[in-house]
Design a protein around this motif. Sequence first.
Motif, PDB file in Angstrom:
ATOM      1  N   ARG A 279       1.170  -1.104   0.126  1.00  0.00           N
ATOM      2  CA  ARG A 279       0.070   0.399   0.057  1.00  0.00           C
ATOM      3  C   ARG A 279       0.847   1.417  -0.227  1.00  0.00           C
ATOM      4  N   GLY A 301       2.620   0.901  -3.586  1.00  0.00           N
ATOM      5  CA  GLY A 301       1.695  -0.286  -3.322  1.00  0.00           C
ATOM      6  C   GLY A 301       2.156  -1.513  -4.034  1.00  0.00           C
ATOM      7  N   LEU A 310      -3.855  -8.298  -1.817  1.00  0.00           N
ATOM      8  CA  LEU A 310      -4.155  -7.216  -1.225  1.00  0.00           C
ATOM      9  C   LEU A 310      -4.626  -6.982  -0.267  1.00  0.00           C
ATOM     10  N   ARG A 314      -7.802  -2.029  -1.009  1.00  0.00           N
ATOM     11  CA  ARG A 314      -6.248  -1.388  -2.046  1.00  0.00           C
ATOM     12  C   ARG A 314      -6.538  -1.832  -3.223  1.00  0.00           C
ATOM     13  N   ALA A 336      -2.645   4.026  -9.679  1.00  0.00           N
ATOM     14  CA  ALA A 336      -3.716   2.732  -8.688  1.00  0.00           C
ATOM     15  C   ALA A 336      -4.648   2.333  -9.898  1.00  0.00           C
ATOM     16  N   VAL A 352      -5.575   8.304  -2.184  1.00  0.00           N
ATOM     17  CA  VAL A 352      -4.625   7.085  -1.409  1.00  0.00           C
ATOM     18  C   VAL A 352      -6.158   7.775  -0.232  1.00  0.00           C
TER      19      VAL A 352
END
Length: 483
Positions: A279, A301, A310, A314, A336, A352
């Motif tokens: 993360r 991440g 995960l 996330r 992401a 985030v």
Amino acid sequence: MPTTTIMHLSDLHRDAESRIRTATLLSSLGRDMDRYTANEGIPKPDLAVISGDIVYGVRGSDTDGDAQLAKQYDEAYETLTGLADRFFGGDRERVILVPGNHDISMPHVSRALVPVAMPEDAEGKKKLARELMEPESTLRLNLDAFEVLRIANLTLYNQRLEPYAKFYERFYNGGRKFSLVPEEQYSTHDFPKLGVCIVGFSSCHDNDLYNRTGHISVEAITRAMDEANPIVKDGRLIIGVWHHSIQGGPKENDYIESGFLRHLMDANCSIGMHGHQHRPELLENRFSADSHRHISVISAGTLCGGPHSLPSGRMRAYNLVVLDQDEGVGTIHVRAMTNSDFSSPIWERGHVAEFGGSSMKFKLAQRKAQGRSAFDAAGKADQLIHQGLPVDAFELVRMHLSDPWARQIAATALAASENWKEAINLFSPPSSAADFLLLCDAYEALCDWASLRALISSSFARECPELAVQQRIQISQATLKGK
């Protein structure tokens, strides 16, 4: 100094049986770069940092574990060479690698261990338990089988990163090697033009599937920081990279104690980068009253981890870290995966919660570098020129061009590296005979005949009495005939 952009990737978990193929992965990252450079104002990456878990790894009990691991490293090699080709013109030195716990060869570990007979008496059991908990214990607890194991072959155990070491040397075409000796498990990657020096560490000292705590050899930190000390004086920002996270939950033990950060800060390391926790995060750790004595720790991440790896809420992610040293500010941009197809990811801005968005700024903690004196810089640069490193030599003296000797060394370095455009930018109009001669060479090399004609007709050329200048004018006049 222009900004420097670092692509921070972690936990690739490359596997020959992976659901995401290399070509698909690299293509997705390339399309994302097209988006963020064109639409979001994020510069193209200058470097890539890969903070461990290059491969998925195998179990020690797998009968063909060595062969499986070799295939995974072949997949990782294809991935990372492709990354270097796509983003950095094939320059693999711009890709910095460190190992993670998944990169350990558990077949090596298993072959090095032997079972320990469980004592029947209470005192013997207490003694065994105490030995198991000692720092750097040679005992391991296998909870799955509820048995205690001992490292019987320390040489074989210390070879548990040998497959990674072979991959590492292969990736860098033999130009770099990863030592199996813990105190030598660090690497220095200096980029004078970018103003940064990245120091990579292995946080896998004494680490294996049964001893999951991360640890970096103190000797490795000491040696690395000693190497980095003169680089700090030359004004570079120091960035440390390792794999394990620096905090964990109450029932977790697979993280590294943060005490080693004090040693990094003591050596003016400003930024730390790691992975492992899957993360993105930013932590600022300060251990002294001096407001500059802190380090910003950035985690990334997982790039390729599957759904079960995960953390809750996330998705796969990676970071783009943009450093503006003139302003003393860094920015983390989180990218992401925004679709649900784990075989073909689509990357966009990643929200985030801790950042309140997709990015977060942080202050660069490095104290103003003392820098070398002009005399020291010129002397060191002169040595670099004789070693065939004129580009590094110029970077060393470019901040001292007001000093006559440093200016002369800079001119020599630019000529040796044939960096004619920079020579013209810095030395025009000429203020000395050496400047004039360098500019003549530069204009001729670039076939800029109009500028050469203007230079030899300038007031400096007419008024300079030095024989070298007058001879160079005659040579240039002959060269210009018919041009």
